[in-house]
Design a protein around this motif. Structure first.
Motif, mmCIF file in Angstrom:
data_model
loop_
_atom_site.group_PDB
_atom_site.id
_atom_site.type_symbol
_atom_site.label_atom_id
_atom_site.label_comp_id
_atom_site.label_asym_id
_atom_site.label_seq_id
_atom_site.Cartn_x
_atom_site.Cartn_y
_atom_site.Cartn_z
ATOM 1 N N LEU A 130 -23.697 20.064 -26.888
ATOM 2 C CA LEU A 130 -24.570 18.945 -26.561
ATOM 3 C C LEU A 130 -25.368 18.560 -27.797
ATOM 4 O O LEU A 130 -25.966 19.415 -28.459
ATOM 5 N N LEU A 131 -25.363 17.273 -28.103
ATOM 6 C CA LEU A 131 -26.182 16.764 -29.199
ATOM 7 C C LEU A 131 -27.503 16.255 -28.650
ATOM 8 O O LEU A 131 -27.564 15.708 -27.538
ATOM 9 N N SER A 132 -28.557 16.405 -29.440
ATOM 10 C CA SER A 132 -29.863 15.854 -29.091
ATOM 11 C C SER A 132 -30.407 15.121 -30.311
ATOM 12 O O SER A 132 -30.374 15.653 -31.428
ATOM 13 N N LEU A 133 -30.902 13.888 -30.098
ATOM 14 C CA LEU A 133 -31.356 13.046 -31.201
ATOM 15 C C LEU A 133 -32.723 12.460 -30.893
ATOM 16 O O LEU A 133 -33.052 12.205 -29.730
ATOM 17 N N SER A 138 -39.872 3.723 -37.012
ATOM 18 C CA SER A 138 -39.454 3.335 -38.365
ATOM 19 C C SER A 138 -37.947 3.242 -38.500
ATOM 20 O O SER A 138 -37.437 2.741 -39.511
ATOM 21 N N GLY A 139 -37.206 3.730 -37.495
ATOM 22 C CA GLY A 139 -35.752 3.782 -37.581
ATOM 23 C C GLY A 139 -35.235 5.123 -38.056
ATOM 24 O O GLY A 139 -34.028 5.364 -38.040
ATOM 25 N N GLU A 140 -36.139 6.004 -38.499
ATOM 26 C CA GLU A 140 -35.723 7.337 -38.940
ATOM 27 C C GLU A 140 -35.183 8.135 -37.752
ATOM 28 O O GLU A 140 -35.614 7.947 -36.612
ATOM 29 N N MET A 141 -34.263 9.057 -38.062
ATOM 30 C CA MET A 141 -33.656 9.860 -37.019
ATOM 31 C C MET A 141 -33.514 11.310 -37.454
ATOM 32 O O MET A 141 -33.349 11.593 -38.645
ATOM 33 N N ILE A 142 -33.589 12.202 -36.484
ATOM 34 C CA ILE A 142 -33.203 13.594 -36.693
ATOM 35 C C ILE A 142 -32.349 14.010 -35.499
ATOM 36 O O ILE A 142 -32.346 13.337 -34.462
ATOM 37 N N GLY A 143 -31.638 15.111 -35.646
ATOM 38 C CA GLY A 143 -30.804 15.570 -34.548
ATOM 39 C C GLY A 143 -30.491 17.039 -34.649
ATOM 40 O O GLY A 143 -30.725 17.687 -35.683
ATOM 41 N N LYS A 151 -29.110 28.649 -28.713
ATOM 42 C CA LYS A 151 -28.856 28.392 -30.129
ATOM 43 C C LYS A 151 -28.585 26.918 -30.377
ATOM 44 O O LYS A 151 -27.752 26.304 -29.705
ATOM 45 N N ASN A 152 -29.307 26.352 -31.353
ATOM 46 C CA ASN A 152 -29.020 24.996 -31.809
ATOM 47 C C ASN A 152 -28.990 24.962 -33.329
ATOM 48 O O ASN A 152 -29.585 25.816 -33.999
ATOM 49 N N ILE A 153 -28.278 23.957 -33.849
ATOM 50 C CA ILE A 153 -28.084 23.807 -35.298
ATOM 51 C C ILE A 153 -28.623 22.436 -35.710
ATOM 52 O O ILE A 153 -28.189 21.416 -35.164
ATOM 53 N N PRO A 154 -29.559 22.367 -36.642
ATOM 54 C CA PRO A 154 -30.041 21.058 -37.097
ATOM 55 C C PRO A 154 -28.910 20.272 -37.764
ATOM 56 O O PRO A 154 -28.077 20.837 -38.481
ATOM 57 N N LEU A 155 -28.850 18.972 -37.508
ATOM 58 C CA LEU A 155 -27.872 18.128 -38.196
ATOM 59 C C LEU A 155 -28.261 18.007 -39.656
ATOM 60 O O LEU A 155 -29.403 17.669 -39.985
ATOM 61 N N ILE A 156 -27.308 18.266 -40.551
ATOM 62 C CA ILE A 156 -27.612 18.187 -41.977
ATOM 63 C C ILE A 156 -27.683 16.744 -42.464
ATOM 64 O O ILE A 156 -28.320 16.454 -43.476
ATOM 65 N N LEU A 157 -27.043 15.822 -41.712
ATOM 66 C CA LEU A 157 -26.986 14.442 -42.171
ATOM 67 C C LEU A 157 -26.673 13.524 -40.997
ATOM 68 O O LEU A 157 -25.827 13.841 -40.154
ATOM 69 N N ILE A 158 -27.361 12.396 -40.935
ATOM 70 C CA ILE A 158 -27.017 11.314 -40.019
ATOM 71 C C ILE A 158 -26.717 10.092 -40.875
ATOM 72 O O ILE A 158 -27.575 9.632 -41.619
ATOM 73 N N ARG A 159 -25.459 9.622 -40.777
ATOM 74 C CA ARG A 159 -25.039 8.445 -41.537
ATOM 75 C C ARG A 159 -25.017 7.246 -40.594
ATOM 76 O O ARG A 159 -24.393 7.312 -39.536
#
Length: 467
Positions: A130-133, A138-143, A151-159
């Motif tokens: 499951l992804l969470s965003l 401002s339009g900035e995003m993390i996920g 256990k979850n893994i931070p997204l290293i990059l959102i393009r």
């Protein structure tokens, strides 16, 4: 394992419309994502799960239980329906909600999301992720990617890819400035240098245009380059193949190695693939790339990249050069001298619609590659197209087309031309000293750029669903 997300620009704009409210209350939506699973990234050898946005689903208003500027809660009925869709299509679900002032997951997010992970795994299978965003005003995003409730893994990059290419990653703009690229930072800003250093760029075809693209990217500060070309250096290449020398002809040095040698000493990690790009060994590398420059002159290679750009929502910048000498007796002028740069991705017309690819010739090129004896037999019987005379080639023109491609690449990353000035198909008439921004009429039956069912679909049992 690392994880990242490619978000198609039109999906990003729709999410902003759904989630960002004038009164500042939080909003929520679902994102169905295609999967691109990379067993071993060619640069760092890590397992990488790339997700690609496929469709946006609104959380129905009737499902929203409560919302404010600090929270939103909703019933899980629509979540279960979205999971069902994902299971049928082989997709992954992302939940996305807005925050008004916190670019981080809240304690409430940490408490609620593990239960959604359990629900997803119970509904779709234990291997379901499951992804969470989070989307900011401002339009900035993390996920982050949940692989289990614990256990979850931070997204290293959102393009975000479209007419503009935006990159979201931790500490963007806070990297150590490069002394080598100091004067480039004066023109484009320091953040662009950091973006370029993170990007993984593929170059398919390492002849006149491909070698020039590689030299330019290396000097711009691209951090990771993959070179794809099966051929070796020949004498006829020396007039335009940057980085190649006469001794390379004698040694039959692969083109990819000649170019890689010329990038030594720069801050770039180069991986080389002396293979046809539809070989299995190349698939992982292509999927690892954030952007690809198509510098091949064969129809078969272009046809594959044409599909790749839409299945994986990976921008492919295709380069072409047509030089034709006039038939006038004693004439040394060109009847045609056209350079072309075409950007391929969802919401852009494809090379089939532009008339750049001849599917029959692509078929014959494939036959020659997989069964050369049968190709020669059919050629004698005129069932396939044989090779024609070599085309004219001049290093100044091939290099100029490479510069056109790099200019478009930089604009989409940095916007140096100003707003709304991305060029999807640019043709330079060298003889007329003019550029033309030529569109293309979409074929309503095109299986690629009109067929939204494949945009962002990602991995299939057959690569790009091609035998």
């Amino acid at each position: 394992m690392k994880a990242s997300l490619t978000l198609q620009e039109h999906h990003y704009e729709l999410l902003k419309e759904l989630l960002q409210h004038d009164d500042g209350t939080e909003g929520a939506a679902y994102l169905l994502c295609g999967n691109s699973f990379i067993i071993s990234d060619p640069w760092d050898r890590q397992e990488h799960h790339k997700f690609i946005s496929y469709a946006v689903e609104k959380v129905p208003d009737e499902d929203v239980v409560s919302q404010s500027q600090l929270h939103i809660t909703w019933k899980t009925d629509s979540f279960v329906k979205t999971l069902k869709q994902a299971k049928i299509r082989g997709l992954t679900v992302a939940i996305i909600h807005s925050h008004s002032d916190l670019l981080a997951f809240s304690e409430q997010d940490d408490l609620n999301e593990p239960d959604l992970v359990d629900l997803a795994k119970n509904r779709n299978g234990l291997d379901t992720n499951l992804l969470s965003l989070i989307l900011m005003p401002s339009g900035e995003m993390i996920g982050r990617l949940w692989v289990s409730r614990n256990k979850n893994i931070p997204l290293i990059l959102i393009r975000i890819v479209g007419n503009a290419i935006r990159l979201h990653y931790p500490d963007r703009g806070k990297g150590i400035p490069s002394s080598i690229l100091q004067r480039q930072a004066l023109a484009f800003g320091e953040s662009l240098n950091q973006d370029l250093s993170l990007l993984r760029v593929g170059i398919v075809g390492c002849g006149g245009t491909g070698s020039a693209v590689a030299m330019l990217l290396g000097r711009l500060g691209i951090g990771h380059i993959a070179l794809f070309d099966k051929d070796v250096v020949e004498e006829s290449n020396l007039n335009r193949l940057h980085g190649a020398f006469r001794d390379d002809v004698k040694q039959k040095l692969p083109k990819v190695q000649a170019i890689a040698r010329s990038l030594l000493g720069l801050d770039v990690e180069v991986q080389t693939f002396q293979e046809w790009i539809n070989e299995d060994i190349c698939h992982e590398a292509l999927k690892s790339c954030d952007i690809i420059f198509g510098c091949t002159d064969d129809h078969s290679g272009r046809l594959l990249l044409n599909r790749f750009a839409y299945y994986y929502a990976t921008p492919v910048i295709d380069l072409g050069l047509a030089l034709e000498v006039a038939n006038d007796v004693g004439s040394l002028r060109f009847a045609c001298a056209d350079g072309r740069v075409t950007v391929l991705m969802p919401k852009h017309s494809c090379l089939l619609c532009h008339g750049v690819i001849d599917p029959v010739q692509a078929r014959d090129e494939n036959l020659k590659r997989i069964d050369p004896d049968e190709f020669e037999r059919r050629k004698k019987e005129a069932y396939v197209l044989g090779e024609g005379n070599p085309s004219p080639a001049v290093v100044t023109f091939t290099t100029s087309v490479a510069i056109m491609a790099i200019e478009e690449f930089l604009h989409r990353l940095q916007g140096w031309r100003g707003e709304n000035n991305a060029i999807a198909n640019r043709v330079r008439k060298f003889t007329l000293t003019t550029d033309r921004n030529q569109g293309a009429t979409y074929n309503p039956n095109c299986p690629i750029c009109v067929n939204q069912d494949i945009w962002g679909l990602g991995d299939r049992d057959l690569f790009l669903e091609v035998l």
